[in-house]
Design a protein around this motif. Structure first.
Motif, PDB file in Angstrom:
ATOM      1  N   ALA A  76       0.834  -1.209   0.000  1.00 53.35           N
ATOM      2  CA  ALA A  76       0.000   0.000   0.000  1.00 53.35           C
ATOM      3  C   ALA A  76       0.866   1.256   0.000  1.00 53.35           C
ATOM      4  CB  ALA A  76      -0.930  -0.005   1.209  1.00 53.35           C
ATOM      5  N   ALA A  77       1.974   1.219   0.747  1.00 58.32           N
ATOM      6  CA  ALA A  77       2.880   2.370   0.794  1.00 58.32           C
ATOM      7  C   ALA A  77       3.540   2.589  -0.561  1.00 58.32           C
ATOM      8  CB  ALA A  77       3.933   2.167   1.879  1.00 58.32           C
ATOM      9  N   MET A  78       3.913   1.501  -1.231  1.00 57.64           N
ATOM     10  CA  MET A  78       4.512   1.616  -2.563  1.00 57.64           C
ATOM     11  C   MET A  78       3.512   2.187  -3.562  1.00 57.64           C
ATOM     12  SD  MET A  78       6.722  -1.938  -2.632  1.00 57.64           S
ATOM     13  CE  MET A  78       8.304  -2.039  -1.773  1.00 57.64           C
ATOM     14  N   PHE A  81       3.093   5.867  -2.838  1.00 58.41           N
ATOM     15  CA  PHE A  81       4.280   6.592  -3.287  1.00 58.41           C
ATOM     16  C   PHE A  81       4.192   6.874  -4.784  1.00 58.41           C
ATOM     17  CE2 PHE A  81       8.710   6.619  -4.801  1.00 58.41           C
ATOM     18  CZ  PHE A  81       9.265   7.589  -3.982  1.00 58.41           C
ATOM     19  N   TYR A  82       3.782   5.878  -5.560  1.00 59.26           N
ATOM     20  CA  TYR A  82       3.662   6.070  -7.007  1.00 59.26           C
ATOM     21  C   TYR A  82       2.560   7.078  -7.348  1.00 59.26           C
ATOM     22  CZ  TYR A  82       7.045   3.383  -9.595  1.00 59.26           C
ATOM     23  OH  TYR A  82       8.211   2.986 -10.188  1.00 59.26           O
ATOM     24  N   LYS A  83       1.495   7.078  -6.564  1.00 62.60           N
ATOM     25  CA  LYS A  83       0.431   8.040  -6.810  1.00 62.60           C
ATOM     26  C   LYS A  83       0.883   9.455  -6.466  1.00 62.60           C
ATOM     27  CE  LYS A  83      -3.592   9.704  -7.752  1.00 62.60           C
ATOM     28  NZ  LYS A  83      -3.967   9.925  -9.170  1.00 62.60           N
ATOM     29  N   THR A  84       1.592   9.595  -5.339  1.00 63.41           N
ATOM     30  CA  THR A  84       2.025  10.913  -4.883  1.00 63.41           C
ATOM     31  C   THR A  84       3.066  11.526  -5.800  1.00 63.41           C
ATOM     32  OG1 THR A  84       1.573  10.363  -2.560  1.00 63.41           O
ATOM     33  CG2 THR A  84       3.123  12.154  -2.983  1.00 63.41           C
ATOM     34  N   TYR A  85       4.060  10.745  -6.189  1.00 64.95           N
ATOM     35  CA  TYR A  85       5.222  11.318  -6.886  1.00 64.95           C
ATOM     36  C   TYR A  85       5.199  11.135  -8.403  1.00 64.95           C
ATOM     37  CZ  TYR A  85       7.289  12.183  -2.341  1.00 64.95           C
ATOM     38  OH  TYR A  85       7.525  12.656  -1.065  1.00 64.95           O
ATOM     39  N   TYR A  86       4.475  10.130  -8.892  1.00 69.47           N
ATOM     40  CA  TYR A  86       4.417   9.915 -10.341  1.00 69.47           C
ATOM     41  C   TYR A  86       3.010  10.116 -10.903  1.00 69.47           C
ATOM     42  CZ  TYR A  86       8.916   7.426  -9.680  1.00 69.47           C
ATOM     43  OH  TYR A  86      10.198   7.064  -9.365  1.00 69.47           O
ATOM     44  N   ASP A  87       2.026  10.278 -10.020  1.00 69.84           N
ATOM     45  CA  ASP A  87       0.627  10.349 -10.423  1.00 69.84           C
ATOM     46  C   ASP A  87       0.232   9.106 -11.225  1.00 69.84           C
ATOM     47  OD1 ASP A  87      -1.914  11.457 -10.486  1.00 69.84           O
ATOM     48  OD2 ASP A  87      -1.556  12.546 -12.361  1.00 69.84           O
ATOM     49  N   SER A 218       7.742   7.932 -14.625  1.00 68.96           N
ATOM     50  CA  SER A 218       7.564   6.487 -14.680  1.00 68.96           C
ATOM     51  C   SER A 218       7.008   6.148 -16.059  1.00 68.96           C
ATOM     52  CB  SER A 218       6.581   6.023 -13.603  1.00 68.96           C
ATOM     53  OG  SER A 218       6.091   4.723 -13.886  1.00 68.96           O
ATOM     54  N   ILE A 219       7.393   5.007 -16.582  1.00 67.44           N
ATOM     55  CA  ILE A 219       6.846   4.591 -17.872  1.00 67.44           C
ATOM     56  C   ILE A 219       5.337   4.397 -17.793  1.00 67.44           C
ATOM     57  CG2 ILE A 219       7.146   2.083 -17.559  1.00 67.44           C
ATOM     58  CD1 ILE A 219       8.104   2.029 -20.517  1.00 67.44           C
ATOM     59  N   PHE A 220       4.807   4.163 -16.586  1.00 68.57           N
ATOM     60  CA  PHE A 220       3.376   3.933 -16.434  1.00 68.57           C
ATOM     61  C   PHE A 220       2.553   5.213 -16.484  1.00 68.57           C
ATOM     62  CE2 PHE A 220       4.939   0.008 -14.166  1.00 68.57           C
ATOM     63  CZ  PHE A 220       4.657  -0.831 -15.228  1.00 68.57           C
ATOM     64  N   GLN A 221       3.199   6.339 -16.651  1.00 65.27           N
ATOM     65  CA  GLN A 221       2.466   7.580 -16.885  1.00 65.27           C
ATOM     66  C   GLN A 221       1.920   7.653 -18.312  1.00 65.27           C
ATOM     67  OE1 GLN A 221       5.705  10.224 -15.925  1.00 65.27           O
ATOM     68  NE2 GLN A 221       4.934  10.666 -13.872  1.00 65.27           N
ATOM     69  N   ALA A 278      10.794   0.761   5.458  1.00 62.52           N
ATOM     70  CA  ALA A 278      10.472   1.157   4.088  1.00 62.52           C
ATOM     71  C   ALA A 278       9.112   1.851   4.033  1.00 62.52           C
ATOM     72  CB  ALA A 278      10.491  -0.061   3.175  1.00 62.52           C
ATOM     73  N   ILE A 279       8.152   1.358   4.777  1.00 60.63           N
ATOM     74  CA  ILE A 279       6.828   1.985   4.817  1.00 60.63           C
ATOM     75  C   ILE A 279       6.942   3.433   5.281  1.00 60.63           C
ATOM     76  CG2 ILE A 279       4.608   1.975   6.038  1.00 60.63           C
ATOM     77  CD1 ILE A 279       4.921  -1.148   6.085  1.00 60.63           C
ATOM     78  N   LYS A 280       7.745   3.634   6.317  1.00 63.84           N
ATOM     79  CA  LYS A 280       7.926   4.996   6.835  1.00 63.84           C
ATOM     80  C   LYS A 280       8.583   5.889   5.788  1.00 63.84           C
ATOM     81  CE  LYS A 280       7.108   6.450  10.295  1.00 63.84           C
ATOM     82  NZ  LYS A 280       5.990   7.294  10.798  1.00 63.84           N
ATOM     83  N   ALA A 281       9.598   5.372   5.110  1.00 62.73           N
ATOM     84  CA  ALA A 281      10.297   6.163   4.085  1.00 62.73           C
ATOM     85  C   ALA A 281       9.343   6.568   2.964  1.00 62.73           C
ATOM     86  CB  ALA A 281      11.472   5.371   3.520  1.00 62.73           C
ATOM     87  N   LEU A 282       8.577   5.613   2.485  1.00 67.23           N
ATOM     88  CA  LEU A 282       7.697   5.864   1.339  1.00 67.23           C
ATOM     89  C   LEU A 282       6.584   6.849   1.667  1.00 67.23           C
ATOM     90  CD1 LEU A 282       7.530   2.163   0.151  1.00 67.23           C
ATOM     91  CD2 LEU A 282       8.500   4.050  -1.178  1.00 67.23           C
ATOM     92  N   GLY A 283       6.269   6.968   2.950  1.00 66.54           N
ATOM     93  CA  GLY A 283       5.202   7.876   3.357  1.00 66.54           C
ATOM     94  C   GLY A 283       5.681   9.228   3.840  1.00 66.54           C
TER      95      GLY A 283
END
Length: 383
Positions: A76-78, A81-87, A218-221, A278-283
């Motif tokens: 969920a954190a990953m 993170f992708y939503k926040t920083y890569y949309d 990200s390529i997924f954009q 890692a969860i803390k870092a990503l958030g």
């Protein structure tokens, strides 16, 4: 003596594994070596991440086996993170697979999709592990050229001069290592179209998108990416957690299902405390990346001064954890590396480590304190 496996015939020990033994020997002999060769962050992870790791150790479930897919909170954190920083929207249930460092993902992907005789498009210059893993699984390397003239970007018309019928995977890595070339909209749009045209799986290795870059991609954009692409990412560079071994691979469920078949037979889950850190870092919110990049900007300025003293050329618009530099004419990459090591007690990386197109270039790491870089500058400025 038991003979080695045939798969090792074309695979050499990783350059840095071998070269660092030599550097270590010189240091043991009293040489004041300063290494600008390795991209292992020397700065500390966020304090909150260390607190999350240590506080997790008393949890009742901390020391047992963990899921091969990571705990749900990590996925969920990953995803967040992708939503926040890569949309980018990524389903945490079936479109994310945590890895023990993204490097293991290169092996997992290769084992999941390559048979003997399959071919793999690999950048020259590029990360050497792409080639070595391809050879380890019995597939064939088909290099594609990246050159200064092409802006270190793929030349599709040149690639298509090859018979691509046996190609199953194409490795790409933007921001590019070692050259620092930026990811662009045009790059990813063209890659997706190329992959669909030739039925190739694109794997974008994306660990550097936050280093000296305020526009992570990200390529997924881009439309259609999940049909033909996977993306590797990592906390190693972004959060100074290289030794923690936390990475991820993202993509469609149809691909990750196959990867899990490999991964679940190769490890027994990531340590709980590492996952909690890692969860803390990503958030994290606030100015973490801004603060990190201010430190790297100061170091990069010193690296530029070192390169000017060495009469090298470089691109000030590059991104990532390294500076790629063109040598003056008349000296090869390995000659310059040896000259610096044996005459100046400074270890640099020759561009040839990354492929034949790296000849005439060197790579310098930003993972060196300012005081050490000032010392290097002083050494190279003395005739």
């Amino acid at each position: 003596m038991i003979l080695k496996a045939n798969r090792l015939n074309d695979v050499k020990e990783y350059y840095f594994s071998k070269k660092l033994r030599e550097v270590g020997k010189l240091m043991a002999e009293g040489k004041p070596i300063i290494s600008l060769g390795i991209g292992s962050p020397d700065l500390s992870p966020p304090a909150e991440v260390l607190d999350a790791l240590t506080s997790s150790l008393s949890d009742t479930m901390a020391h047992g086996y963990k899921s091969y897919q990571g705990i749900p909170e990590l996925r969920a954190a990953m995803s967040g993170f992708y939503k926040t920083y890569y949309d980018v929207e990524v389903n945490p249930v079936n479109e994310i697979l945590p890895l023990m460092g993204s490097k293991e993902g290169i092996m997992h992907i290769s084992m999941a999709f390559l048979n003997e005789g399959d071919q793999v498009l690999i950048p020259n210059p590029g990360y050497p592990t792409y080639s070595s893993v391809t050879k380890l699984v019995g597939a064939e390397v088909l290099q594609y050229n990246l050159t200064e003239e092409s802006g270190w970007l793929p030349n599709y018309s040149e690639i298509e001069q090859n018979d691509l019928s046996k190609v199953k995977i194409m490795w790409v890595n933007y921001p590019h290592m070692p050259t620092g070339t930026k990811a662009t909209d045009k790059l990813f749009i063209e890659l997706i179209a190329f992959a669909k045209k030739h039925n190739i799986l694109i794997v974008n290795d994306n660990p550097y998108s936050f280093i000296l870059n305020d526009n992570p991609k990200s390529i997924f954009q881009y439309k259609g990416a999940k049909d033909v692409a996977l993306e590797l990412n990592s906390l190693s560079k972004s959060f100074n957690m290289a030794g923690w071994r936390v990475g991820m691979v993202l993509g469609a469920d149809k691909y990750l299902t196959e990867l899990l078949k490999v991964k679940s037979n190769m490890d027994s889950g990531m340590f709980y405390g590492v996952q909690k850190g890692a969860i803390k870092a990503l958030g994290l919110t606030g100015n973490w990346f801004e603060t990190l990049n201010k430190a790297y900007e100061k170091r990069r300025t010193l690296i530029w001064k070192i390169l000017i003293a060495l009469n090298c050329e470089f691109n000030k618009e590059s991104e990532g954890l390294f500076v790629w530099a063109k040598l003056p004419s008349g000296i090869s990459s390995e000659q310059m590396t040896d000259k610096m090591l044996y005459e100046k007690d400074v270890f640099l990386t020759p561009g040839t480590v990354f492929g034949s197109n790296g000849e005439g270039y060197i790579r310098l790491s930003l993972c060196v304190p300012e005081e050490k870089l000032k010392e290097v500058l002083q050494r190279v400025s003395i005739v």
